[in-house]
Design an enzyme around this catalytic site. Structure first.
Site, mmCIF file in Angstrom:
data_model
loop_
_atom_site.group_PDB
_atom_site.id
_atom_site.type_symbol
_atom_site.label_atom_id
_atom_site.label_comp_id
_atom_site.label_asym_id
_atom_site.label_seq_id
_atom_site.Cartn_x
_atom_site.Cartn_y
_atom_site.Cartn_z
ATOM 1 C CB CYS A 115 -0.932 -0.104 1.149
ATOM 2 S SG CYS A 115 -2.348 -1.320 1.177
ATOM 3 C CG HIS A 255 -3.048 3.805 2.242
ATOM 4 N ND1 HIS A 255 -3.607 3.629 1.171
ATOM 5 C CD2 HIS A 255 -2.719 3.036 3.169
ATOM 6 C CE1 HIS A 255 -3.606 2.521 1.380
ATOM 7 N NE2 HIS A 255 -3.348 1.830 2.539
ATOM 8 C CG ASN A 285 -6.568 0.059 2.039
ATOM 9 O OD1 ASN A 285 -6.025 0.562 1.030
ATOM 10 N ND2 ASN A 285 -5.825 -0.452 3.088
#
Ligand code: COA
Length: 329
Positions: A115, A255, A285
């Site tokens: 990520c 993020h 996400n």
């Protein structure tokens, strides 16, 4: 040789059409809309259908970015894809994107930093511009994370969604574009978030399927503690490198993993909520796509002004984390 900074000459995003709401998840797994909203901030996410792969999300985002930049695919020197969930182990998703875009001349490769892939990838892609090796780089963050989800695991299946974001990078004027990057990793935390099977460690087998090793595994509370710790550190380190302070930030684009992580990071940095870009309520996400998807919300409404200081901050499996400071132009 330093040839000048890399800047964002154009951007584009793409999300699959299908929306999966918290209420629909209630029917699949033992959870509730209320729990998901209060513990994560997520309300709904986009999910791929059928055999849609990561490259299928990357391609429309890339086309939109090229159009936005007014750049023809033949002008692209390099296609770099950051993906936690590549189409295959090999060939790279970047090569599959290259094929689908009908690009002939460009180099192409993938970058794996989970990520944090967008922050790592932007740093790597920019260096090809900064050194003068390439004039135009197509950089894409794309993930079809839900293809690897165990829909019986309420600790993970509520969190993730699918999407893609792309930048066309070209040289920017001095003082604009990517000003600094900070990258970090701690492999001692590798077991906290992973897809164990499918690589050389546990190649796909009857046994690996039986044990569910092909699904995302996560120690949620440890990853949460890690993220809360590294978020402000990464922002501060990247700002220091750029010779800027928290007060110089116009927009913090984090993020999008969990609203509590974002709020905690913003609070510890002392940055006001209006400057923090959040859209995880709509997308969950999306791994490497979450930063460009959030940035795009600002971009499309015309909120970004020349000279605005943007900070991107990422964290994820590896463990990896990092931040970029960009001056918009
Ligand atoms: N619905 C309802 N209850 C749930 C649930 C769900 N989807 N998931 C967990 N629970 C339960 C747990 O079983 C536990 O119950 P118990 O107390 O009876 O054992 C309780 O809720 C609390 O669990 P816990 O894991 O402590 O919750 P949490 O507040 O830490 O939230 C996460 C869990 C996954 C949302 C949170 O840990 C998190 O966001 N971690 C980081 C994840 C992340 O960002 N990953 C990607 C990084 S890139």
């Amino acid at each position: 040789m330093y040839n000048g900074p890399a800047g964002i000459a154009g951007m584009g995003v793409y999300v699959p059409e299908k929306i999966l709401t918290n209420s629909e998840l209630e029917k699949i797994v033992d959870t509730s809309d209320e729990w998901i909203r209060t513990r994560t901030g997520i309300v709904e996410r986009r999910v791929v259908e059928g055999d849609t792969a990561t490259s299928d999300l990357a391609v429309p985002a890339a086309k939109a970015a090229l159009e936005d930049a007014g750049v023809h695919i033949d002008e692209v020197d390099l296609i770099l894809v950051a993906a936690s969930t590549p189409d295959m182990i090999f060939p790279s998703t970047a090569c599959l994107v290259q094929k689908k875009l009908n690009s002939k001349g460009a180099a192409a490769f993938d970058l794996q930093a989970a990520c944090t892939g967008f922050v790592y990838g932007l740093t790597v892609a920019s260096q090809f511009i900064e050194t003068g090796m390439y004039k135009t780089v197509l950089f894409i963050g794309a993930d079809a994370f839900t293809r690897h989800i165990n829909w019986k695991d309420r600790g993970t299946c509520i969190l993730f969604g699918d999407g893609a974001g792309a930048f066309v990078l070209r040289r920017a004027e001095k003082g604009y574009g990517l000003l600094s990057s900070y990258l970090a990793a701690d492999g001692s935390g590798a077991d906290l978030l992973k897809i164990p099977a499918g690589g050389s460690c546990h190649p796909g087998s009857e046994q690996s399927i039986k044990e569910g090793l092909h699904y995302v595994y996560m120690n949620g509370s440890e990853v949460f503690k890690f993220a809360v710790r590294v978020f402000p550190e990464a922002v501060q380190k990247a700002l220091d490198k750029a010779g800027l302070t928290v007060d110089d930030i116009d927009y913090l684009v984090p993020h999008q993993a969990n609203i509590r992580i974002i709020n905690s990071g913003a609070e510890r940095l002392g940055i006001s909520k209006e400057k923090v870009v959040v859209n995880l309520d709509r997308y969950g996400n999306t791994s490497t796509a979450s930063i460009p998807l959030a940035l795009y919300d600002l971009y499309k409404t015309g909120s970004l002004k020349r000279g605005d200081v943007l900070v991107f901050v990422g964290y994820g499996a590896g463990l990896t984390w990092g931040a970029n400071v960009v001056r918009w132009y």
